[in-house]
Motif scaffolding. Structure first.
Motif, PDB file in Angstrom:
ATOM      1  N   ARG A 145       0.851  -1.198   0.000  1.00 30.67           N
ATOM      2  CA  ARG A 145       0.000   0.000   0.000  1.00 30.67           C
ATOM      3  C   ARG A 145       0.876   1.233   0.000  1.00 30.67           C
ATOM      4  O   ARG A 145       2.057   1.154   0.283  1.00 30.67           O
ATOM      5  CB  ARG A 145      -0.793   0.069   1.309  1.00 30.67           C
ATOM      6  CG  ARG A 145      -1.598  -1.120   1.593  1.00 30.67           C
ATOM      7  CD  ARG A 145      -1.951  -1.190   3.073  1.00 30.67           C
ATOM      8  NE  ARG A 145      -2.585  -2.458   3.336  1.00 30.67           N
ATOM      9  CZ  ARG A 145      -3.827  -2.734   2.976  1.00 30.67           C
ATOM     10  NH1 ARG A 145      -4.559  -1.827   2.409  1.00 30.67           N
ATOM     11  NH2 ARG A 145      -4.336  -3.922   3.192  1.00 30.67           N
ATOM     12  N   LEU A 157      -7.675  -1.912   8.082  1.00 29.96           N
ATOM     13  CA  LEU A 157      -7.956  -1.931   6.649  1.00 29.96           C
ATOM     14  C   LEU A 157      -7.965  -3.381   6.194  1.00 29.96           C
ATOM     15  O   LEU A 157      -7.267  -4.210   6.750  1.00 29.96           O
ATOM     16  CB  LEU A 157      -6.869  -1.159   5.898  1.00 29.96           C
ATOM     17  CG  LEU A 157      -6.722   0.295   6.331  1.00 29.96           C
ATOM     18  CD1 LEU A 157      -5.404   0.851   5.840  1.00 29.96           C
ATOM     19  CD2 LEU A 157      -7.878   1.121   5.813  1.00 29.96           C
ATOM     20  N   ARG A 191       1.562   5.960   3.673  1.00 36.89           N
ATOM     21  CA  ARG A 191       0.698   6.487   4.721  1.00 36.89           C
ATOM     22  C   ARG A 191      -0.266   5.422   5.243  1.00 36.89           C
ATOM     23  O   ARG A 191      -0.475   5.274   6.438  1.00 36.89           O
ATOM     24  CB  ARG A 191      -0.081   7.683   4.182  1.00 36.89           C
ATOM     25  CG  ARG A 191      -0.864   8.427   5.231  1.00 36.89           C
ATOM     26  CD  ARG A 191      -1.587   9.586   4.609  1.00 36.89           C
ATOM     27  NE  ARG A 191      -0.634  10.514   4.008  1.00 36.89           N
ATOM     28  CZ  ARG A 191      -0.632  11.834   4.238  1.00 36.89           C
ATOM     29  NH1 ARG A 191      -1.551  12.349   5.018  1.00 36.89           N
ATOM     30  NH2 ARG A 191       0.258  12.613   3.692  1.00 36.89           N
ATOM     31  N   GLU A 192      -0.824   4.657   4.319  1.00 40.50           N
ATOM     32  CA  GLU A 192      -1.742   3.579   4.708  1.00 40.50           C
ATOM     33  C   GLU A 192      -1.009   2.492   5.465  1.00 40.50           C
ATOM     34  O   GLU A 192      -1.508   1.940   6.443  1.00 40.50           O
ATOM     35  CB  GLU A 192      -2.364   2.942   3.468  1.00 40.50           C
ATOM     36  CG  GLU A 192      -3.666   3.568   3.045  1.00 40.50           C
ATOM     37  CD  GLU A 192      -4.263   2.825   1.857  1.00 40.50           C
ATOM     38  OE1 GLU A 192      -4.339   1.586   1.894  1.00 40.50           O
ATOM     39  OE2 GLU A 192      -4.609   3.511   0.879  1.00 40.50           O
ATOM     40  N   THR A 193       0.190   2.174   4.979  1.00 37.96           N
ATOM     41  CA  THR A 193       0.992   1.159   5.653  1.00 37.96           C
ATOM     42  C   THR A 193       1.250   1.582   7.096  1.00 37.96           C
ATOM     43  O   THR A 193       1.107   0.781   8.017  1.00 37.96           O
ATOM     44  CB  THR A 193       2.332   0.960   4.904  1.00 37.96           C
ATOM     45  OG1 THR A 193       2.035   0.648   3.555  1.00 37.96           O
ATOM     46  CG2 THR A 193       3.143  -0.152   5.511  1.00 37.96           C
TER      47      THR A 193
END
Ligand SMILES: [Zn+2]
Length: 163
Positions: A84, A160, A87-89
């Motif tokens: 990903r 997520l 930022r998502e990670t």
């Protein structure tokens, strides 16, 4: 100790609960140094840290070591199987950290096929990223007995969806 690399004894710092020989720790640090000094290599940084950590799981009788290895395996899985944006990670990893107390001790692989010392000669070269990736993928495979457990832990605790 640790990844099982047989190395000459050198005097140098080693990590508190991730057991490693000073020479292996030095190899790890040469990879980190290259990553810190080049923006292009920063992408490999997380993989380097997580891979080295799961090759040095320490004693699974130590709670810190259990949580450390579980978290790093979860992060490794995330990066290798469902990459990903950074930022998502980060968000998922923060979420993992909040649940680390639920991690249980794992059976540690007897042997790792690729080690930090095999990768360190490529530190800072044009092969740096591909070699780190190869090291990470081989290490994740070495941990295959833990895949099912880590996958279900990740599914339970990642905010997520993980494919
Ligand atoms: Zn080692």
């Amino acid at each position: 100790m640790g990844c099982g690399a047989v190395l000459p004894v050198t005097n140098g710092p080693i990590h508190a609960y991730m057991q490693s020989s000073p020479a292996c720790f030095a190899a790890f640090n040469s990879l980190l140094a290259a990553e810190y000094s080049s923006n292009n290599l920063l992408d490999a940084h997380r993989l380097t840290v997580d891979t080295w950590a799961v090759q040095h799981p320490g004693t699974q009788k130590d709670r810190r070591a259990v949580q450390s290895v579980g978290l790093h395996l979860a992060r490794l899985m995330l990066q290798l199987t469902s990459p990903r944006p950074p930022r998502e990670t980060n968000a998922v990893m923060l979420d993992f950290a909040q649940h680390k107390k639920t991690l249980r001790p794992l059976m540690v692989p007897v042997e790792f096929r690729v080690r930090a010392i095999d990768i360190a000669p490529f530190a800072g070269t044009s092969f740096h990223i591909s070699k780190v990736r190869e090291w990470a993928e081989a290490t994740w495979l070495d941990w295959s007995d833990a895949h099912q457990y880590i996958r279900s832990w990740v599914t339970e605790y990642a905010s997520l969806d993980v494919d």
